[in-house]
Design a protein around this motif. Sequence first.
Motif, PDB file in Angstrom:
ATOM      1  N   GLY A  17       0.039 -11.955   8.180  1.00  0.00           N
ATOM      2  CA  GLY A  17      -0.175 -10.533   8.440  1.00  0.00           C
ATOM      3  C   GLY A  17      -0.033 -10.195   9.912  1.00  0.00           C
ATOM      4  N   ILE A  18      -0.619 -11.036  10.756  1.00  0.00           N
ATOM      5  CA  ILE A  18      -0.508 -10.799  12.201  1.00  0.00           C
ATOM      6  C   ILE A  18       0.937 -10.973  12.653  1.00  0.00           C
ATOM      7  CG2 ILE A  18      -1.151 -11.717  14.467  1.00  0.00           C
ATOM      8  CD1 ILE A  18      -3.950 -12.227  13.308  1.00  0.00           C
ATOM      9  N   TRP A  19       1.639 -11.960  12.102  1.00  0.00           N
ATOM     10  CA  TRP A  19       3.030 -12.184  12.470  1.00  0.00           C
ATOM     11  C   TRP A  19       3.883 -10.966  12.124  1.00  0.00           C
ATOM     12  CZ3 TRP A  19       6.308 -14.299  15.465  1.00  0.00           C
ATOM     13  CH2 TRP A  19       7.653 -14.324  15.150  1.00  0.00           C
ATOM     14  N   ARG A  20       3.711 -10.424  10.902  1.00  0.00           N
ATOM     15  CA  ARG A  20       4.464  -9.225  10.511  1.00  0.00           C
ATOM     16  C   ARG A  20       4.145  -8.050  11.426  1.00  0.00           C
ATOM     17  NH1 ARG A  20       2.508 -10.082   5.230  1.00  0.00           N
ATOM     18  NH2 ARG A  20       3.773 -11.689   4.290  1.00  0.00           N
ATOM     19  N   GLU A  21       2.857  -7.885  11.695  1.00  0.00           N
ATOM     20  CA  GLU A  21       2.426  -6.795  12.571  1.00  0.00           C
ATOM     21  C   GLU A  21       3.023  -6.964  13.962  1.00  0.00           C
ATOM     22  OE1 GLU A  21      -1.739  -5.414  14.627  1.00  0.00           O
ATOM     23  OE2 GLU A  21      -1.836  -6.391  12.671  1.00  0.00           O
ATOM     24  N   ALA A  22       2.954  -8.175  14.496  1.00  0.00           N
ATOM     25  CA  ALA A  22       3.495  -8.433  15.832  1.00  0.00           C
ATOM     26  C   ALA A  22       5.006  -8.220  15.868  1.00  0.00           C
ATOM     27  CB  ALA A  22       3.138  -9.847  16.287  1.00  0.00           C
ATOM     28  N   ALA A  23       5.705  -8.596  14.791  1.00  0.00           N
ATOM     29  CA  ALA A  23       7.157  -8.404  14.746  1.00  0.00           C
ATOM     30  C   ALA A  23       7.515  -6.918  14.748  1.00  0.00           C
ATOM     31  CB  ALA A  23       7.742  -9.094  13.518  1.00  0.00           C
ATOM     32  N   LYS A  24       6.829  -6.122  13.927  1.00  0.00           N
ATOM     33  CA  LYS A  24       7.083  -4.680  13.908  1.00  0.00           C
ATOM     34  C   LYS A  24       6.715  -4.053  15.248  1.00  0.00           C
ATOM     35  CE  LYS A  24       6.483  -3.878   8.962  1.00  0.00           C
ATOM     36  NZ  LYS A  24       5.663  -3.184   7.958  1.00  0.00           N
ATOM     37  N   ASN A  79       4.852   3.215  15.892  1.00  0.00           N
ATOM     38  CA  ASN A  79       3.725   2.413  15.438  1.00  0.00           C
ATOM     39  C   ASN A  79       2.926   3.117  14.350  1.00  0.00           C
ATOM     40  OD1 ASN A  79       3.659  -0.176  16.864  1.00  0.00           O
ATOM     41  ND2 ASN A  79       3.623   1.105  18.678  1.00  0.00           N
ATOM     42  N   ARG A  80       2.740   4.407  14.486  1.00  0.00           N
ATOM     43  CA  ARG A  80       1.957   5.142  13.479  1.00  0.00           C
ATOM     44  C   ARG A  80       2.659   5.171  12.136  1.00  0.00           C
ATOM     45  NH1 ARG A  80       0.021   9.780  10.920  1.00  0.00           N
ATOM     46  NH2 ARG A  80      -2.196  10.010  11.325  1.00  0.00           N
ATOM     47  N   TYR A  81       3.945   5.425  12.148  1.00  0.00           N
ATOM     48  CA  TYR A  81       4.653   5.622  10.893  1.00  0.00           C
ATOM     49  C   TYR A  81       5.376   4.385  10.368  1.00  0.00           C
ATOM     50  CZ  TYR A  81       3.433  10.428  11.664  1.00  0.00           C
ATOM     51  OH  TYR A  81       2.710  11.585  11.867  1.00  0.00           O
ATOM     52  N   TRP A  82       5.328   3.281  11.134  1.00  0.00           N
ATOM     53  CA  TRP A  82       5.967   2.065  10.636  1.00  0.00           C
ATOM     54  C   TRP A  82       5.034   0.859  10.752  1.00  0.00           C
ATOM     55  CZ3 TRP A  82       9.468  -1.851  13.210  1.00  0.00           C
ATOM     56  CH2 TRP A  82      10.080  -2.674  12.252  1.00  0.00           C
ATOM     57  N   THR A  83       4.714   0.447  11.969  1.00  0.00           N
ATOM     58  CA  THR A  83       3.912  -0.759  12.155  1.00  0.00           C
ATOM     59  C   THR A  83       2.556  -0.664  11.470  1.00  0.00           C
ATOM     60  OG1 THR A  83       4.962  -1.043  14.321  1.00  0.00           O
ATOM     61  CG2 THR A  83       2.999  -2.359  13.878  1.00  0.00           C
TER      62      THR A  83
END
Length: 156
Positions: A17-24, A79-83
């Motif tokens: 989850g953190i990896w996906r978040e960090a990538a976005k 970040n609001r609408y994607w990440t």
Amino acid sequence: MPVLASVTLRVRDTLRGIWREAAKFGVVGALAFVVDNGGYNLLVFGLPGGAAGGAMRDAPVQASVIATAAAALFSWAGNRYWTYRHQHREKVSHELALFLVANGVGLAITAGTVFASRNLLGLDSALSDNTARILGWALATLFRFYAYRRYVFVAP
């Protein structure tokens, strides 16, 4: 053994989850970086090959503030609408206020490195300005990632 397996799965899922978040976050940040540094260089140094320089050639710190502010608005939307699309607050005004505070600190970090480069070290070339801005951007990015996760984009 079942407890260890459960903990292992939980850690793995958290890291994914953190990896996906960090990538976005990284993709949005990379695009914001282009907006920020491209805007700064256009404002201070003008178009490539232009001898006259940019409209704000005599105001590099102010140009840094303007370019960083434009990139921050782009970053908030991304970040609001994607990440963090599943984690944003219902009160957009409260979220935006927290975002702006976090980015105000990031802006101060980035502009501070340009100020230090220009006024404390006496450097004024495109290379020194961009080196100072990249250092400031890296430090500000670490701060922003923490602040967004912890304070700005929190699950309702």
